[in-house]
Motif scaffolding. Structure first.
Motif, short mmCIF file in Angstrom:
data_model
loop_
_atom_site.label_atom_id
_atom_site.label_comp_id
_atom_site.label_asym_id
_atom_site.label_seq_id
_atom_site.Cartn_x
_atom_site.Cartn_y
_atom_site.Cartn_z
N ARG A 235 0.85 -1.18 0.00
CA ARG A 235 0.00 0.00 0.00
C ARG A 235 0.89 1.25 0.00
O ARG A 235 2.08 1.15 0.27
CB ARG A 235 -0.92 0.00 1.22
CG ARG A 235 -1.90 -1.16 1.31
CD ARG A 235 -2.93 -1.14 0.20
NE ARG A 235 -3.93 -2.18 0.35
CZ ARG A 235 -3.82 -3.43 -0.11
NH1 ARG A 235 -2.71 -3.78 -0.77
NH2 ARG A 235 -4.78 -4.30 0.07
N PRO A 236 0.33 2.42 -0.28
CA PRO A 236 1.16 3.63 -0.34
C PRO A 236 1.93 3.90 0.95
O PRO A 236 3.04 4.43 0.92
CB PRO A 236 0.14 4.73 -0.63
CG PRO A 236 -0.97 4.04 -1.34
CD PRO A 236 -1.05 2.67 -0.70
N THR A 237 1.34 3.55 2.11
CA THR A 237 2.03 3.74 3.38
C THR A 237 2.09 2.42 4.13
O THR A 237 1.26 1.52 3.91
CB THR A 237 1.31 4.78 4.26
OG1 THR A 237 0.04 4.24 4.68
CG2 THR A 237 1.09 6.09 3.51
N GLU A 238 3.05 2.33 5.05
CA GLU A 238 3.17 1.11 5.85
C GLU A 238 1.93 0.87 6.69
O GLU A 238 1.46 -0.27 6.82
CB GLU A 238 4.41 1.19 6.74
CG GLU A 238 4.65 -0.07 7.55
CD GLU A 238 5.92 -0.01 8.39
OE1 GLU A 238 6.26 -1.04 9.00
OE2 GLU A 238 6.56 1.06 8.44
N LYS A 239 1.35 1.93 7.26
CA LYS A 239 0.15 1.78 8.08
C LYS A 239 -1.00 1.20 7.27
O LYS A 239 -1.71 0.29 7.73
CB LYS A 239 -0.27 3.11 8.69
CG LYS A 239 -1.51 3.01 9.57
CD LYS A 239 -1.93 4.34 10.12
CE LYS A 239 -3.13 4.19 11.06
NZ LYS A 239 -4.28 3.50 10.43
N GLU A 240 -1.20 1.70 6.07
CA GLU A 240 -2.27 1.18 5.23
C GLU A 240 -2.05 -0.30 4.91
O GLU A 240 -3.00 -1.09 4.84
CB GLU A 240 -2.36 1.98 3.94
CG GLU A 240 -2.89 3.40 4.10
CD GLU A 240 -2.82 4.18 2.81
OE1 GLU A 240 -3.85 4.26 2.11
OE2 GLU A 240 -1.73 4.69 2.49
N ALA A 241 -0.80 -0.68 4.71
CA ALA A 241 -0.49 -2.08 4.40
C ALA A 241 -0.84 -2.97 5.59
O ALA A 241 -1.46 -4.03 5.43
CB ALA A 241 0.98 -2.23 4.02
N TRP A 242 -0.45 -2.55 6.79
CA TRP A 242 -0.75 -3.37 7.96
C TRP A 242 -2.24 -3.40 8.26
O TRP A 242 -2.78 -4.42 8.71
CB TRP A 242 0.06 -2.89 9.17
CG TRP A 242 1.49 -3.31 9.10
CD1 TRP A 242 2.59 -2.53 8.97
CD2 TRP A 242 1.97 -4.67 9.14
NE1 TRP A 242 3.73 -3.29 8.92
CE2 TRP A 242 3.39 -4.60 9.02
CE3 TRP A 242 1.36 -5.91 9.25
CZ2 TRP A 242 4.18 -5.74 9.02
CZ3 TRP A 242 2.15 -7.05 9.25
CH2 TRP A 242 3.55 -6.96 9.13
N ASP A 243 -2.93 -2.29 8.03
CA ASP A 243 -4.39 -2.29 8.21
C ASP A 243 -5.04 -3.31 7.27
O ASP A 243 -5.95 -4.05 7.66
CB ASP A 243 -4.95 -0.90 7.93
CG ASP A 243 -4.64 0.10 9.04
OD1 ASP A 243 -4.21 -0.33 10.12
OD2 ASP A 243 -4.81 1.32 8.80
N ALA A 244 -4.58 -3.36 6.01
CA ALA A 244 -5.12 -4.32 5.06
C ALA A 244 -4.79 -5.76 5.47
O ALA A 244 -5.62 -6.67 5.32
CB ALA A 244 -4.57 -4.04 3.66
N ALA A 245 -3.57 -5.97 5.99
CA ALA A 245 -3.18 -7.31 6.43
C ALA A 245 -4.07 -7.78 7.57
O ALA A 245 -4.58 -8.91 7.54
CB ALA A 245 -1.71 -7.29 6.86
N HIS A 246 -4.26 -6.95 8.56
CA HIS A 246 -5.05 -7.37 9.72
C HIS A 246 -6.53 -7.51 9.36
O HIS A 246 -7.24 -8.34 9.96
CB HIS A 246 -4.86 -6.37 10.87
CG HIS A 246 -3.46 -6.38 11.40
ND1 HIS A 246 -2.75 -5.24 11.70
CD2 HIS A 246 -2.61 -7.41 11.67
CE1 HIS A 246 -1.53 -5.56 12.14
NE2 HIS A 246 -1.43 -6.88 12.12
N ALA A 247 -7.01 -6.76 8.37
CA ALA A 247 -8.40 -6.91 7.95
C ALA A 247 -8.65 -8.30 7.36
O ALA A 247 -9.76 -8.83 7.47
CB ALA A 247 -8.74 -5.84 6.91
N VAL A 304 4.69 -7.40 3.60
CA VAL A 304 3.77 -6.32 3.96
C VAL A 304 4.54 -5.02 4.08
O VAL A 304 5.56 -4.96 4.79
CB VAL A 304 3.05 -6.62 5.29
CG1 VAL A 304 2.04 -5.51 5.61
CG2 VAL A 304 2.36 -7.97 5.25
N GLY A 305 4.06 -3.97 3.41
CA GLY A 305 4.72 -2.67 3.58
C GLY A 305 4.39 -1.71 2.47
O GLY A 305 3.54 -1.97 1.61
#
Length: 360
Positions: A235-247, A304-305
């Motif tokens: 994802r564009p940011t690391e936070k967005e990537a981790w949010d998608a992973a946990h979803a 993820v990242g």
């Protein structure tokens, strides 16, 4: 150095946005397969891994339909012992290759689950399935390599004057992913590419050296190549990537995880993935996540990242000698496009001359 190649995954059991709810499942269909295949082709992926499993639609029918709707991407079709006779597989794959203009490769799998094999009527232990696979590959290569009738007598197959047509346009590439001693021995003798599931860079480097040593016994030390089978969440940011992973894990229960661990307990590669999750927790490296091992057998390690972090992680495996990357992500058409847009250009810049240009 070998050219880098990137493959994608065709989820013939359906796609998902969350493993914890049936509401997130996108069921298999021709429309889904075509959408993912066209996205992967446009993203520059060179092949698509097509699975053979109880939950998946037939690999050979699905591959043929997708090949008819694409222009350049190859189908990496899983050949599993007992799924079909080696003669039938030889004929099906040969016909598919010729009709598609040479766009087929073969993925050798013994099957991760003993229970699933028995559901299909294959009552062989894992090591025996590898022994049968060795005969299957020998028969396929013999039939494709000569127009003479084949006489073969082995432990599992006996052929008298066997023939198979058509033969592929060119010698087919064989891939194999597995962590057992039997898998390594078969790969060393027959594979063009051994695909590892996610692990630490140090472990992969050591495993590559061990398989090369086995391949040297067959005069193939310089012929066998190596790659990684990984999931991607970029994802564009690391936070967005981790949010998608946990979803993806929202709503997943301990019972779901227990079922995965028991159903695939006989697979050495799955044992290693579960061991990584136990010993390292959620992260085996800063951007290598074990989360999907809770709900998915097989290739459950995820990169993820943000784009730079994903490229950095893949580059570590490139630097130790991996050249083939079989990737997947959620949703599969969307993640393929993200990879092409954000990660692929970074890898092309770091590895000049090793990656083909994107299709026009």
């Amino acid at each position: 150095m070998r050219p880098l190649e990137f493959g994608w995954f065709l989820p013939t059991g359906g796609d998902t946005i969350t493993y914890g709810s049936k509401d997130g499942l996108i069921p298999p269909s021709m429309e889904l397969f075509e959408k993912i295949a066209l996205a992967a082709e446009a993203a520059g992926f060179e092949y698509m891994l097509v699975p053979v499993a109880t939950a998946c639609w037939d690999a050979y029918i699905a591959s043929s339909m997708v090949l008819a709707r694409t222009r350049s991407i190859r189908m990496l079709v899983a050949a599993r012992p007992g799924y079909a006779t080696p003669i039938l597989m030889t004929r099906m794959i040969g016909a598919m290759d010729r009709l598609s203009g040479g766009r087929v490769a073969v993925n050798l799998i013994a099957g991760q689950s003993d229970a699933e094999a028995m559901q299909d009527g294959v009552r062989l232990a894992k090591e025996d399935r590898y022994a049968m696979m060795e005969e299957d590959v020998t028969i396929m290569k013999s039939l494709w390599g000569s127009s003479e009738p084949l006489h073969f007598e082995g432990r599992f197959h006996r052929l008298e004057g066997a023939r198979a047509s058509p033969r592929p346009r060119n010698p087919l590439r064989f891939y194999l992913g597995g962590g057992s001693a039997e898998a390594w021995a078969l790969s060393a003798k027959h594979s063009d590419v051994h695909l590892f599931w996610g692990d630490t860079v140090e472990t992969i480097a050591a495993n590559m050296a061990a398989i090369r040593k086995l391949a040297a016994q067959h005069g193939r030390e310089d012929q066998i190549g190596f790659g990684m089978r990984l999931q991607m969440i970029c994802r564009p940011t690391e936070k967005e990537a981790w949010d998608a992973a946990h979803a993806l894990l929202a709503g997943v229960t301990e019972a779901d995880t227990a079922l995965i661990r028991s159903q695939y307990a006989s697979s050495v590669a799955n044992q290693r993935v579960q061991e990584l999750a136990r010993t390292h927790g959620e992260l085996i490296a800063p951007h290598l996540w074990t989360g999907i091992t809770r709900v998915r057998p097989g290739a459950g390690i995820v990169v993820v990242g943000n784009p730079q972090q994903c490229a950095d992680t893949l580059q570590q495996f490139i630097d130790i000698g991996c050249h083939s990357f079989c990737l997947s992500g959620y949703l599969h058409d969307e993640e393929a496009a993200r990879f092409a847009r954000w990660v692929r250009p970074l890898l092309a810049e770091r590895n000049p001359g090793r990656m083909p240009a994107l299709p026009l």
